[in-house]
Scaffold this motif. Structure first.
Motif, PDB file in Angstrom:
ATOM      1  N   ASN A 154      49.332  41.539  27.865  1.00 50.03           N
ATOM      2  CA  ASN A 154      48.665  41.822  26.601  1.00 50.03           C
ATOM      3  C   ASN A 154      48.126  40.511  26.071  1.00 50.03           C
ATOM      4  N   SER A 155      46.801  40.417  25.985  1.00 50.82           N
ATOM      5  CA  SER A 155      46.161  39.199  25.518  1.00 50.82           C
ATOM      6  C   SER A 155      45.432  39.493  24.214  1.00 50.82           C
ATOM      7  N   PRO A 156      46.137  39.389  23.077  1.00 44.50           N
ATOM      8  CA  PRO A 156      45.521  39.715  21.786  1.00 44.50           C
ATOM      9  C   PRO A 156      44.261  38.889  21.533  1.00 44.50           C
ATOM     10  N   THR A 157      43.276  39.507  20.936  1.00 41.68           N
ATOM     11  CA  THR A 157      42.026  38.835  20.596  1.00 41.68           C
ATOM     12  C   THR A 157      42.219  37.985  19.343  1.00 41.68           C
ATOM     13  N   PRO A 158      41.250  37.103  19.035  1.00 38.14           N
ATOM     14  CA  PRO A 158      41.368  36.312  17.803  1.00 38.14           C
ATOM     15  C   PRO A 158      41.523  37.160  16.551  1.00 38.14           C
ATOM     16  N   LYS A 159      41.047  38.406  16.588  1.00 36.64           N
ATOM     17  CA  LYS A 159      41.204  39.300  15.446  1.00 36.64           C
ATOM     18  C   LYS A 159      42.558  39.996  15.428  1.00 36.64           C
ATOM     19  N   GLY A 160      43.363  39.769  16.494  1.00 38.40           N
ATOM     20  CA  GLY A 160      44.691  40.365  16.550  1.00 38.40           C
ATOM     21  C   GLY A 160      44.752  41.702  17.253  1.00 38.40           C
ATOM     22  N   ASP A 161      43.622  42.143  17.830  1.00 32.27           N
ATOM     23  CA  ASP A 161      43.617  43.414  18.556  1.00 32.27           C
ATOM     24  C   ASP A 161      44.259  43.247  19.930  1.00 32.27           C
ATOM     25  N   ASP A 162      45.066  44.231  20.348  1.00 30.13           N
ATOM     26  CA  ASP A 162      45.683  44.186  21.665  1.00 30.13           C
ATOM     27  C   ASP A 162      44.625  44.426  22.750  1.00 30.13           C
ATOM     28  N   GLU A 163      44.735  43.663  23.839  1.00 26.15           N
ATOM     29  CA  GLU A 163      43.804  43.807  24.960  1.00 26.15           C
ATOM     30  C   GLU A 163      44.611  43.681  26.243  1.00 26.15           C
ATOM     31  N   PHE A 164      44.604  44.715  27.054  1.00 26.02           N
ATOM     32  CA  PHE A 164      45.505  44.788  28.204  1.00 26.02           C
ATOM     33  C   PHE A 164      44.768  44.526  29.516  1.00 26.02           C
ATOM     34  N   TRP A 165      45.377  43.653  30.321  1.00 21.99           N
ATOM     35  CA  TRP A 165      44.816  43.249  31.606  1.00 21.99           C
ATOM     36  C   TRP A 165      45.885  43.395  32.693  1.00 21.99           C
ATOM     37  N   LYS A 166      45.447  43.485  33.920  1.00 27.79           N
ATOM     38  CA  LYS A 166      46.359  43.473  35.065  1.00 27.79           C
ATOM     39  C   LYS A 166      45.993  42.280  35.948  1.00 27.79           C
ATOM     40  N   VAL A 167      47.012  41.586  36.450  1.00 22.65           N
ATOM     41  CA  VAL A 167      46.773  40.387  37.262  1.00 22.65           C
ATOM     42  C   VAL A 167      47.713  40.373  38.455  1.00 22.65           C
ATOM     43  N   ARG A 168      47.237  39.802  39.537  1.00 24.13           N
ATOM     44  CA  ARG A 168      48.093  39.538  40.700  1.00 24.13           C
ATOM     45  C   ARG A 168      47.721  38.162  41.225  1.00 24.13           C
ATOM     46  N   ILE A 169      48.738  37.356  41.507  1.00 18.77           N
ATOM     47  CA  ILE A 169      48.526  35.966  41.900  1.00 18.77           C
ATOM     48  C   ILE A 169      49.257  35.694  43.208  1.00 18.77           C
ATOM     49  N   VAL A 170      48.581  35.051  44.147  1.00 17.70           N
ATOM     50  CA  VAL A 170      49.198  34.645  45.403  1.00 17.70           C
ATOM     51  C   VAL A 170      48.868  33.173  45.654  1.00 17.70           C
ATOM     52  N   ARG A 171      49.600  32.584  46.590  1.00 15.41           N
ATOM     53  CA  ARG A 171      49.278  31.214  46.978  1.00 15.41           C
ATOM     54  C   ARG A 171      48.079  31.211  47.922  1.00 15.41           C
ATOM     55  N   SER A 172      47.301  30.123  47.830  1.00 14.55           N
ATOM     56  CA  SER A 172      46.192  29.916  48.751  1.00 14.55           C
ATOM     57  C   SER A 172      46.407  28.560  49.415  1.00 14.55           C
ATOM     58  N   GLY A 173      46.987  28.584  50.608  1.00 14.18           N
ATOM     59  CA  GLY A 173      47.350  27.335  51.269  1.00 14.18           C
ATOM     60  C   GLY A 173      48.501  26.664  50.552  1.00 14.18           C
ATOM     61  N   THR A 174      48.520  25.337  50.600  1.00 15.40           N
ATOM     62  CA  THR A 174      49.639  24.582  50.016  1.00 15.40           C
ATOM     63  C   THR A 174      49.315  23.992  48.654  1.00 15.40           C
ATOM     64  N   ASN A 175      48.071  24.181  48.175  1.00 14.19           N
ATOM     65  CA  ASN A 175      47.685  23.473  46.951  1.00 14.19           C
ATOM     66  C   ASN A 175      46.785  24.297  46.035  1.00 14.19           C
ATOM     67  N   ALA A 176      46.818  25.618  46.170  1.00 16.12           N
ATOM     68  CA  ALA A 176      45.920  26.420  45.347  1.00 16.12           C
ATOM     69  C   ALA A 176      46.493  27.822  45.134  1.00 16.12           C
ATOM     70  N   TYR A 177      45.934  28.486  44.127  1.00 19.51           N
ATOM     71  CA  TYR A 177      46.288  29.865  43.790  1.00 19.51           C
ATOM     72  C   TYR A 177      45.049  30.749  43.961  1.00 19.51           C
ATOM     73  N   THR A 178      45.282  32.028  44.247  1.00 25.22           N
ATOM     74  CA  THR A 178      44.223  33.024  44.143  1.00 25.22           C
ATOM     75  C   THR A 178      44.648  34.056  43.115  1.00 25.22           C
ATOM     76  N   LEU A 179      43.787  34.255  42.125  1.00 28.52           N
ATOM     77  CA  LEU A 179      44.050  35.197  41.044  1.00 28.52           C
ATOM     78  C   LEU A 179      43.132  36.413  41.182  1.00 28.52           C
ATOM     79  N   GLU A 180      43.739  37.605  41.164  1.00 28.36           N
ATOM     80  CA  GLU A 180      42.984  38.844  41.030  1.00 28.36           C
ATOM     81  C   GLU A 180      43.254  39.385  39.630  1.00 28.36           C
ATOM     82  N   TYR A 181      42.216  39.872  38.938  1.00 27.59           N
ATOM     83  CA  TYR A 181      42.421  40.336  37.565  1.00 27.59           C
ATOM     84  C   TYR A 181      41.342  41.338  37.163  1.00 27.59           C
ATOM     85  N   ALA A 182      41.712  42.173  36.200  1.00 26.04           N
ATOM     86  CA  ALA A 182      40.776  43.164  35.658  1.00 26.04           C
ATOM     87  C   ALA A 182      41.386  43.760  34.407  1.00 26.04           C
ATOM     88  N   LYS A 183      40.562  44.369  33.567  1.00 28.38           N
ATOM     89  CA  LYS A 183      41.102  45.161  32.464  1.00 28.38           C
ATOM     90  C   LYS A 183      41.923  46.298  33.067  1.00 28.38           C
TER      91      LYS A 183
END
Length: 352
Positions: A154-183
């Protein structure tokens, strides 16, 4: 004659090489730290909901303001594969049982679980208020991609409204991340690669605009003034609460601090040195602590007297420079300041 010329050339070459080595081995000169200053931090409009977080570097008299709403997730650049939520915007999160980001939606996740409520059990949906990376909501990203689940945030907006997202994070090699995300209800999944950079504590991303600059380089700030989800006590039990005017030190990069209260409850001296009296000879009285919230909310009251006048702080930066720091005003309790623009003063006690 030819022999003399050759020997001379060898001698000259050796002299030049020796001079070059000496120049390379010469110590890097120290940069003289600031002797101290007064600052009014630029929290921007909003009063107790000031729009900016402000990073401060005492040794260079610098402050850096950034909009609190400018980012959503921070990716640690150290050895750990840790991810933080934007607690300054009261972000919360929960893990699901799925590794398939497209399958997660409002039919199989109850978003009511992520809404702010002043209950003890709600603390678990927020990142650790002590700033410990291994206590955050998003677990350390595992080397095996199949061990990394989808999270709903839940990432509230500056106005305080709730905004819901889904995320999945994995490693990319030894020094990076890969982020998948969407509402939460979207099937079109975005992807970002985030590479660690040793010069920073974290690299930051915004769901709206991708990579963003937030913190200065880790060597270039001592503490941040901000608003954040924090904790308070209700009937003796800690509960989540959104606080303004918090100070967090750069605990992930060697900054330590201590609070000194020199007046008792009646406003009389308790024997400890005042801000004016504190100098290098008093350093033996200080036990520097690595906790990020030694200052926290302890320096002020949202009611009278505003910025407390019975205390100050001693801060050791990442180089070893030691400063004493006191807060003059914050715009509450009649202390004469303006909310969102706290005033402080600091003085060099000992250079590294």
């Amino acid at each position: 004659m030819r022999t003399i010329t050759t020997l001379s050339a060898v001698a000259i070459l050796g002299f030049l090489m020796l001079g070059s080595c000496k120049r390379q081995d010469a110590p890097i000169p120290k940069i003289k730290p600031s002797d101290g200053n007064k600052l009014t931090l630029d929290g921007g409009p909003g009063g107790s909901y000031a729009e900016n977080a402000v990073y401060v570097d005492l040794s260079t008299d610098k402050q850096s303001s950034v909009k609190r709403s400018s980012w959503n997730l921070g990716f640690h650049c150290g050895a750990e594969f840790s991810v933080i939520l934007n607690s300054s915007m009261d972000m919360s999160a929960m893990v699901t049982n799925s590794t398939d980001i497209k399958s997660v939606n409002k039919t199989n996740f109850d978003v009511e679980q992520l809404k702010l409520d002043i209950k003890p059990e709600k603390l678990k949906i927020y990142d650790d208020t002590l700033g410990r990376l291994n206590h955050n909501v998003i677990a350390e990203i595992k080397a095996n991609a199949n061990d990394n689940k989808v999270y709903v945030v839940n990432s509230p907006t500056p106005k305080g409204d709730d905004e819901f997202w889904k995320v999945r994070i994995v490693r990319s090699g030894t020094n990076a991340y890969t982020l998948e995300y969407a509402k939460l209800e979207d099937q079109q999944i975005k992807s970002l690669s985030i590479t660690k950079e040793e010069a920073f504590n974290f690299k930051f991303i915004s769901f709206a605009s991708g990579p963003v600059n937030v913190e200065p380089k880790k060597e270039e700030w001592d503490f941040v003034w901000t608003r954040s989800i924090y904790f308070t006590s209700m009937a003796g039990t800690p509960v989540p609460y959104s606080f303004s005017d918090l100070i967090f030190t750069n605990h992930l990069y060697k900054v330590t601090s201590e609070q000194i209260i020199f007046l008792d409850k009646d406003g009389k001296s308790n024997g400890k040195p005042t801000y004016a009296e504190f100098d290098e000879s008093k350093l033996s009285l200080v036990t520097f602590k690595p906790n990020r919230n030694v200052i926290g909310a302890n320096w002020r009251s949202a009611f009278s007297p505003g910025a407390y006048k019975d205390r100050y702080y001693v801060i050791k930066d990442n180089l070893g420079n030691i400063y004493k720091l006191k807060f003059i005003a914050m715009g509450a309790g009649g202390d004469g300041g303006k909310r969102g623009y706290p005033e402080l003063e600091y003085k060099l006690v000992k250079a590294y």
